[in-house]
Enzyme design. Structure first.
Site, PDB file in Angstrom:
ATOM      1  N   GLU A 108       0.854  -1.202   0.000  1.00 14.56           N
ATOM      2  CA  GLU A 108       0.000   0.000   0.000  1.00 14.56           C
ATOM      3  C   GLU A 108       0.884   1.246   0.000  1.00 14.56           C
ATOM      4  OE1 GLU A 108      -2.806  -0.292   3.226  1.00 14.56           O
ATOM      5  OE2 GLU A 108      -3.791  -2.014   2.277  1.00 14.56           O
ATOM      6  N   GLU A 113       9.346  -7.895  -3.567  1.00 17.68           N
ATOM      7  CA  GLU A 113       9.349  -9.214  -2.880  1.00 17.68           C
ATOM      8  C   GLU A 113      10.233  -9.181  -1.640  1.00 17.68           C
ATOM      9  OE1 GLU A 113       7.720 -11.957  -3.887  1.00 17.68           O
ATOM     10  OE2 GLU A 113       7.299 -11.661  -6.026  1.00 17.68           O
TER      11      GLU A 113
END
Ligand code: TGC
Ligand code: FAD
Length: 391
Positions: free
Chosen positions: A140, A371
């Site tokens: 986010e 990641e």
């Protein structure tokens, strides 16, 4: 871009450890990259566009769900084959590997591992064939390395859920048919939801102006009172461990993929150094360039061994999340350093799109960040060996 003359380095005869199936799968992916990616990728990266025509080919080489069982449309392969496919695709371009990683590990895997049988049957075969493309919304605007702080949320409205919030930096979002979205329920517990394009209040604006992963489409996911059918909840697992479990699979693929980018940079630099004459001799005959090339092949060989052993552990179901973090961190760092050195071997030619090195180098700036950043993976190793979380 020049013709693709790539020859894969195998300094420690690792091919001898691969099965016939591994080699068949790897070689098919290698040939496809030479035929369908190398001739077009520079143009698409320059114009910052995802080459949608490659989706069918990715499906055909088994890049969508390599280890998902065949009865759900996957390729039913082992973890080493999965790794080898990622290596070959990223040899072509990290952005193309991103598309495959997201589809396989971040969309198909959660539906397979946490979904209902109805969800598996409805989505997995279409995702495996590329008829449906997916994306994964965890990050986010205010919660990147710390996804547990997410504010995207859903409320139970009786016959449906109402989803609100926003996700940023989402690979494939601009064209995805479905999104696996992680959001908190009214008790603050994280759950996965399958959101379909066309649901009212759901939009996916593209993020422009990237200097990295230019052939991969990145965007936002915006949820403004989206009504989500209750059957779209992933019921098999909740909590932060659910999305992190998907990341384990994607990070493992990246540990292999980064080797592909490094191999391409090394192979290009070696060929160039043998051909480029300065001061009346090939620059490959100078000690400084030999130091660069010798260190590159040493680091690639170490990374290959790390990935192969991790693949064995994964096949046995014994690879830990911390072992995967170590391999992702080490191999991406190895690749980005090799890209920077290889670019220098090519001198001025290294900054052009005639060669793949600069594109790999810029792509790897994203790979070292997404990641889990380079720092976060170090802290995961730190936690594993000391027992103290230092996040
Ligand atoms: P923490 O309290 O440590 O853990 C919460 C729960 O999760 C469990 N867990 C894991 N489970 C499975 N796999 C893993 N790798 C796991 N790591 C932790 C843990 O056991 C715990 O379970 P439980 O049952 O006790 O609740 O969580 P934390 O909030 O302290 O955070 C830990 C941290 C920092 C390591 C984690 O949040 C993290 O990995 N942050 C990095 C974020 C990240 O990697 N984002 C990636 C977004 S997706 C993306 O980048 C796609 S790029 C796509 C492409 O184009 O290829
Ligand atoms: P931050 O978390 O703000 O970190 C900024 C810096 O602070 C980093 O150097 C970090 O290492 C450091 N830092 C943070 N916390 C600590 C700490 N505790 N101690 C020390 N240092 C710290 N996300 C998705 O969900 N889905 C996707 O498909 C996806 N695709 C992506 C594609 C691209 C091209 C990019 C660039 C990102 C993508 N991401 C995606 C997001 C990616 O996972 C995040 O960018 C990443 O997790 C880091 O989050 P952040 O950018 O908010 O950085």
């Amino acid at each position: 871009m020049r013709p693709d003359l790539f020859e894969a380095p195998d300094y420690y005869n690792l091919d001898e450890l691969l099965s016939e199936e591994h080699k068949l799968v790897r070689d098919a992916a290698r040939q496809w990259v030479k035929r369908d990616i190398s001739p077009i990728i520079e143009e698409y990266a320059q114009k910052a566009e995802f080459p949608k025509q490659i989706v069918k080919g990715l499906a055909e080489i088994g890049a969508f769900g390599p280890y998902i069982p065949e009865n759900y449309g996957g390729a039913g392969l082992d973890q080493i084959s999965y790794g080898l496919i990622m290596q070959e695709i990223e040899r072509g371009d990290s952005g193309v590997r991103s598309t495959a990683s997201v589809q396989s590990s971040l969309v198909m895997y959660p539906i397979f591992a946490y979904g209902t049988e109805e969800q598996r049957v409805k989505y997995l075969p279409k995702l495996a064939s590329g008829e449906f493309m997916g994306c994964f919304g965890l990050t986010e605007p205010d919660h990147g390395s710390n996804p547990g702080g997410m504010v995207t949320n859903f409320k139970d409205k009786g016959d449906h859920y109402l989803l609100n919030g926003a996700k940023l930096w989402i690979s494939n979002s601009p064209f995805a048919d479905i999104a696996i979205v992680w959001a908190k329920n009214e008790e603050g517990r994280i759950h996965g939801l399958i959101i379909e394009r066309g649901m009212e209040g759901f939009s996916t604006p593209e993020t422009h102006g990237k200097w990295s992963l230019r052939a991969s489409a990145t965007g936002e996911l915006i949820f403004d009172n989206v009504k989500v059918p209750k059957e779209n909840l992933l019921v098999g697992k909740s909590g932060l461990g659910a999305p992190l479990g998907c990341l384990d699979s994607a990070r493992y693929g990246i540990a292999w993929g980064a080797i592909g980018a490094a191999m391409d940079c090394y192979d290009t630099a070696l060929r160039y150094a043998k051909e480029r004459i300065q001061f009346g001799k090939p620059i490959a005959a100078t000690q400084l360039q030999q130091k660069k090339l010798a260190e590159m092949i040493t680091e690639i060989t170490k990374a290959q061994l790390l990935a192969f052993r991790l693949g064995q552990l994964k096949n046995e179901g014994r690879a830990t999340s911390a072992q995967i973090s170590m391999a992702k961190r080490n191999n991406v760092d190895m690749a980005i350093k090799i890209a920077r050195e290889a670019r220098q071997v090519l001198g001025g030619m290294g900054i052009t799109g005639e060669y793949s090195i600069m594109r790999h180098m810029m792509n790897l700036e994203s790979v070292i960040t997404y990641e889990g950043t380079h720092d976060i993976h170090l802290l995961i190793t730190g936690l594993d060996i000391t027992g103290h979380a230092a996040f």
